[in-house]
Design a protein around this motif. Structure first.
Motif, short mmCIF file in Angstrom:
data_model
loop_
_atom_site.label_atom_id
_atom_site.label_comp_id
_atom_site.label_asym_id
_atom_site.label_seq_id
_atom_site.Cartn_x
_atom_site.Cartn_y
_atom_site.Cartn_z
N CYS A 122 0.97 -1.31 -0.06
CA CYS A 122 0.21 -0.12 -0.02
C CYS A 122 1.00 1.29 0.13
O CYS A 122 0.36 2.18 0.17
CB CYS A 122 -1.00 -0.10 1.14
SG CYS A 122 -2.25 -1.28 1.26
N THR A 123 2.14 1.24 -0.17
CA THR A 123 2.99 2.29 0.10
C THR A 123 3.98 2.53 -1.59
O THR A 123 3.85 1.40 -2.22
CB THR A 123 4.03 2.14 1.07
OG1 THR A 123 4.94 1.15 0.83
CG2 THR A 123 3.41 2.32 2.33
N LYS A 131 7.36 7.47 -2.62
CA LYS A 131 6.97 8.73 -2.20
C LYS A 131 6.21 8.49 -0.98
O LYS A 131 6.12 9.73 -0.28
CB LYS A 131 6.11 9.60 -3.26
CG LYS A 131 6.99 9.90 -4.44
CD LYS A 131 6.05 10.68 -5.18
CE LYS A 131 6.82 11.04 -6.69
NZ LYS A 131 6.00 11.81 -7.38
N GLY A 132 5.55 7.54 -0.65
CA GLY A 132 4.84 7.43 0.59
C GLY A 132 3.26 6.51 0.22
O GLY A 132 3.31 6.11 -0.85
N SER A 133 2.60 6.80 1.27
CA SER A 133 1.35 5.75 1.05
C SER A 133 0.21 6.65 0.00
O SER A 133 0.42 7.77 -0.09
CB SER A 133 0.49 5.61 2.30
OG SER A 133 -0.09 6.61 2.81
N CYS A 137 -2.58 7.45 0.72
CA CYS A 137 -3.13 8.44 1.42
C CYS A 137 -2.56 9.79 1.53
O CYS A 137 -3.11 10.92 1.56
CB CYS A 137 -3.53 8.04 2.61
SG CYS A 137 -4.82 6.42 2.58
N GLN A 138 -1.09 9.60 1.63
CA GLN A 138 -0.41 10.79 1.58
C GLN A 138 0.07 11.54 0.32
O GLN A 138 0.15 12.74 0.40
CB GLN A 138 1.01 10.29 2.19
CG GLN A 138 1.03 10.08 3.68
CD GLN A 138 2.46 9.15 4.23
OE1 GLN A 138 3.19 8.90 3.33
NE2 GLN A 138 2.42 9.36 5.50
N ILE A 139 -0.22 10.95 -0.77
CA ILE A 139 0.31 11.31 -1.87
C ILE A 139 -0.76 11.82 -2.85
O ILE A 139 -0.67 12.26 -4.04
CB ILE A 139 1.42 10.63 -2.65
CG1 ILE A 139 0.67 9.26 -3.01
CG2 ILE A 139 2.44 10.33 -2.05
CD1 ILE A 139 1.69 8.36 -4.05
N SER A 140 -1.91 11.57 -2.53
CA SER A 140 -3.20 11.84 -3.27
C SER A 140 -4.27 12.43 -2.49
O SER A 140 -4.52 12.25 -1.31
CB SER A 140 -3.64 10.24 -3.63
OG SER A 140 -4.77 10.55 -4.80
N ASP A 141 -4.93 13.25 -3.31
CA ASP A 141 -6.18 13.97 -2.63
C ASP A 141 -7.59 13.43 -3.52
O ASP A 141 -7.48 12.94 -4.68
CB ASP A 141 -6.25 15.33 -2.89
CG ASP A 141 -5.00 15.88 -2.06
OD1 ASP A 141 -4.78 15.45 -0.90
OD2 ASP A 141 -4.32 16.92 -2.64
N CYS A 160 -8.37 5.43 2.96
CA CYS A 160 -7.92 6.37 3.60
C CYS A 160 -9.41 7.00 4.65
O CYS A 160 -9.20 7.68 5.69
CB CYS A 160 -7.60 7.32 2.87
SG CYS A 160 -6.24 6.81 1.69
#
Length: 72
Positions: A25-26, A29-31, A33-37, A68
């Protein structure tokens, strides 16, 4: 003795499965949830989308909700 070894092997395999699930799930650049809106479009932009683009936007927002807990 063999039973204990087998139990330990099963526990290690379960731990590896959980860790690999978390790693899946990562990204680099990160998970997700952290890189997407969530994708929020105006009504004019929605009218201009093709059917495939609408499906992609909906799939993205559903993924955000599922992974998320973010409501678009």
């Amino acid at each position: 003795m063999k039973r204990r070894i087998m139990d330990m092997i099963v526990r290690v395999l379960l731990l590896l499965a959980v860790l690999s699930g978390i790693a899946a799930c990562t990204t680099t650049k990160g998970s997700f949830c952290q890189i997407s809106d969530p994708i929020r479009l105006s009504s004019q932009a929605v009218d201009a989308l093709s059917d495939a683009e609408v499906k992609a936007v909906l799939a993205h927002n559903r993924k955000m909700t599922a992974l998320c807990g973010i409501k678009p």
